[in-house]
Design a protein around this motif. Sequence first.
Motif, PDB file in Angstrom:
ATOM      1  N   PHE A 312       0.848  -1.201  -0.072  1.00 35.21           N
ATOM      2  CA  PHE A 312      -0.180  -0.066  -0.023  1.00 35.21           C
ATOM      3  C   PHE A 312       0.871   1.287  -0.014  1.00 35.21           C
ATOM      4  CE2 PHE A 312      -3.197   2.919   2.192  1.00 35.21           C
ATOM      5  CZ  PHE A 312      -3.950   3.008   1.139  1.00 35.21           C
ATOM      6  N   VAL A 314       0.600   4.441   0.025  1.00 32.41           N
ATOM      7  CA  VAL A 314       0.483   5.576   0.993  1.00 32.41           C
ATOM      8  C   VAL A 314       1.074   5.284   2.158  1.00 32.41           C
ATOM      9  CG1 VAL A 314      -1.499   6.841   2.275  1.00 32.41           C
ATOM     10  CG2 VAL A 314      -2.093   6.057  -0.069  1.00 32.41           C
ATOM     11  N   ASN A 339     -19.105   4.785   7.505  1.00 34.96           N
ATOM     12  CA  ASN A 339     -18.121   5.079   6.550  1.00 34.96           C
ATOM     13  C   ASN A 339     -18.210   6.400   6.057  1.00 34.96           C
ATOM     14  OD1 ASN A 339     -17.360   2.348   6.932  1.00 34.96           O
ATOM     15  ND2 ASN A 339     -18.040   1.756   4.765  1.00 34.96           N
ATOM     16  N   LYS A 343     -15.112   9.321   4.896  1.00 41.71           N
ATOM     17  CA  LYS A 343     -14.894   9.509   3.569  1.00 41.71           C
ATOM     18  C   LYS A 343     -15.036  11.184   3.329  1.00 41.71           C
ATOM     19  CE  LYS A 343     -16.864   5.313   1.559  1.00 41.71           C
ATOM     20  NZ  LYS A 343     -17.755   4.859   0.983  1.00 41.71           N
ATOM     21  N   ALA A 361      -7.313   6.636   6.088  1.00 42.80           N
ATOM     22  CA  ALA A 361      -7.504   5.067   5.915  1.00 42.80           C
ATOM     23  C   ALA A 361      -7.994   4.570   7.247  1.00 42.80           C
ATOM     24  CB  ALA A 361      -6.121   4.618   5.487  1.00 42.80           C
ATOM     25  N   TYR A 362      -8.842   3.290   6.908  1.00 43.67           N
ATOM     26  CA  TYR A 362      -9.442   2.928   8.059  1.00 43.67           C
ATOM     27  C   TYR A 362      -9.395   1.294   7.787  1.00 43.67           C
ATOM     28  CZ  TYR A 362     -13.747   2.657   5.175  1.00 43.67           C
ATOM     29  OH  TYR A 362     -14.866   2.617   4.230  1.00 43.67           O
ATOM     30  N   THR A 373     -12.208  -3.528   4.801  1.00 45.83           N
ATOM     31  CA  THR A 373     -12.082  -2.282   4.546  1.00 45.83           C
ATOM     32  C   THR A 373     -12.260  -1.914   3.287  1.00 45.83           C
ATOM     33  OG1 THR A 373     -10.465  -0.563   4.422  1.00 45.83           O
ATOM     34  CG2 THR A 373      -9.510  -2.487   3.664  1.00 45.83           C
ATOM     35  N   GLY A 375     -11.103   0.125  -0.336  1.00 46.18           N
ATOM     36  CA  GLY A 375      -9.615   0.364  -0.903  1.00 46.18           C
ATOM     37  C   GLY A 375      -8.680  -0.498  -0.896  1.00 46.18           C
ATOM     38  N   ILE A 377      -5.993  -1.175   1.018  1.00 43.82           N
ATOM     39  CA  ILE A 377      -5.273  -1.477   2.346  1.00 43.82           C
ATOM     40  C   ILE A 377      -5.126  -3.135   2.559  1.00 43.82           C
ATOM     41  CG2 ILE A 377      -5.210  -1.450   4.895  1.00 43.82           C
ATOM     42  CD1 ILE A 377      -6.425   1.366   4.571  1.00 43.82           C
TER      43      ILE A 377
END
Length: 598
Positions: A312, A314, A339, A343, A361-362, A373, A375, A377
Amino acid sequence: MRTNYCGDLRGQHIGQTVTLYGWVDRRRDHGGVIFIDLRDRTGTVQIVSDPQRTPDSAENAHSLRSEYVVKVVGKVSQRPPESLNPKLPTGEIEIYADAIEVLNSVKKQLPFQVSTTEAENVREDLRLKYRYLDLRKERMSANLQLRHQVVKAIRHFLEDEQNFMEIETPILTRSTPEGARDYLVPSRVNPGEWYALPQSPQLFKQLLMVSGCDRYYQIARCFRDEDLRADRQPEFTQLDMEMSFMSQDEIIELNEALICHIFKVVKNIDLPRPFPRLTYAEAMDRYGSDRPDTRFDLELVDVSDIVQDSGFKVFSGAVASGGMVKVLPIPNGNDTISNVRIKPKGDLFEEAAAAGAKGIAYIRVREDNQIDTIGAIKDNLTEAQKEELLTKTKAKPGHLLLFGAGDTATVNKSLDRLRLLVGKELGLIDENKINLVWITQFPMFEWNADEKRLEALHHPFTAPYPEDIDNLKTARAQAYDLVYNGIEVGGGSLRIYQKDIQEKVFATIGLSTEEADNKFGFLLEAFEYGTPPHGGIAYGLDRLVMLLAGEESIRDVIAFPKTQQASCLLTDAPATVDKKQLQELYISSTYKPKQKEV
């Protein structure tokens, strides 16, 4: 002559004839019998004017209106059982008025009701414009009394128990570099030259240590021409202290005793000692702030070592560029935080963005520790990395993990803001709890990106740890801040008292030898005449009283405060002055008002 204050009368005064002065808080007519709530700064008491029992006061009693100023002479009587008022300190008694004298009436309509029975719903700008009326109200009167009690407790402790001397230092001094902007005052008798109003008495109190006044304090007026917040004012009051021949531990112990004394005398609260201590590094690591609110347990977790090699980008990119990745683990966050809030345009996203973060990010931890999650990650973490994350963050099913990734300052600042927001929302903060913590071992300097130089984190007179002197740029300061429920109320340090070390610090912040001598030559010279080791601390008195009073703004514990635009609505200050005054000072204004758009 006044015999008593209104709020001081009790059952033991029954039968006594008293003379009272005050304002009419409220007047009630019960079939010709007039009941008056008479108010002064100590409280209210009920006055009764009965045409049968006290005929001499009846006529004036009928003419009274709210906020009339009156003198009352009468006898203290027991209230009938049906009219006792246990909510009022004076609720056991009433005064039958033999005489009422109107000393002054109200000639204009009141801009707002002052009566203690009226709800507090007056706009702040109106309260500040008519501050003299606002100060009559029970809330503000109580706050000023509290402030007085705090100052009284301070003076008693420092003078009577710790042998301190109160010494005044100059208000007109010279401008110095560092810190917020000075208020400048032109000198008429020295054309073209300027004084500055002091941001603190720092240099003078150090010179007092050179003078042998080894325990100094002052309730000092200070001035800073800077942007304002709820807990800042352009002119403010601080408790200023300086001590010779004391170690950092001894200074901290003395100040803990002072704070405990204030709480005991003013609030009848016994604070446990010693107060906890955190180093600056520990506070930033665990809370992302050097002013941590330690009333609740949500702590940040540095996971940079786990994700630095993840797919990842990021995360791995943040670590590779010298930044970090941290997590705010929130128990039961899955059930309470949607969520949408995380966002873009969500409130949590906006809170992080206000601190400079590009996003949040979560990860949601489901049953059997499954990671959920949206995305990239989850797909870019190995099973081992997922396990390490759950272990290090102590996450259980139901946990929400919020990630901050980027430069260290932004990550800490954004997650600190999220921590406070979530803690308050989830009811994790006990509002009745008092947590005091010392933060120690601050860095000596921080980088000023605008000016491309180092500047002192506290001030350039703070002493470095002796073992750090050889590399001042990374040195730790012998500094200590006192934090009260996440708000800094005091800060201090051991001071530099050797000329060579002071010159090295000046050089580190970019002052040339000539500049240092021009600005601080008197201090450097004083260090050559036998300066004792010394240290001190300063408390924001307004801020401390604000917290003790349970207020949210220091304006509510200052008699005549300024607005957030640094203006006084009562006197319309600041204001223009006559051209003649400017000519006498050999100055002119270059300010040009903006043209109004047609």
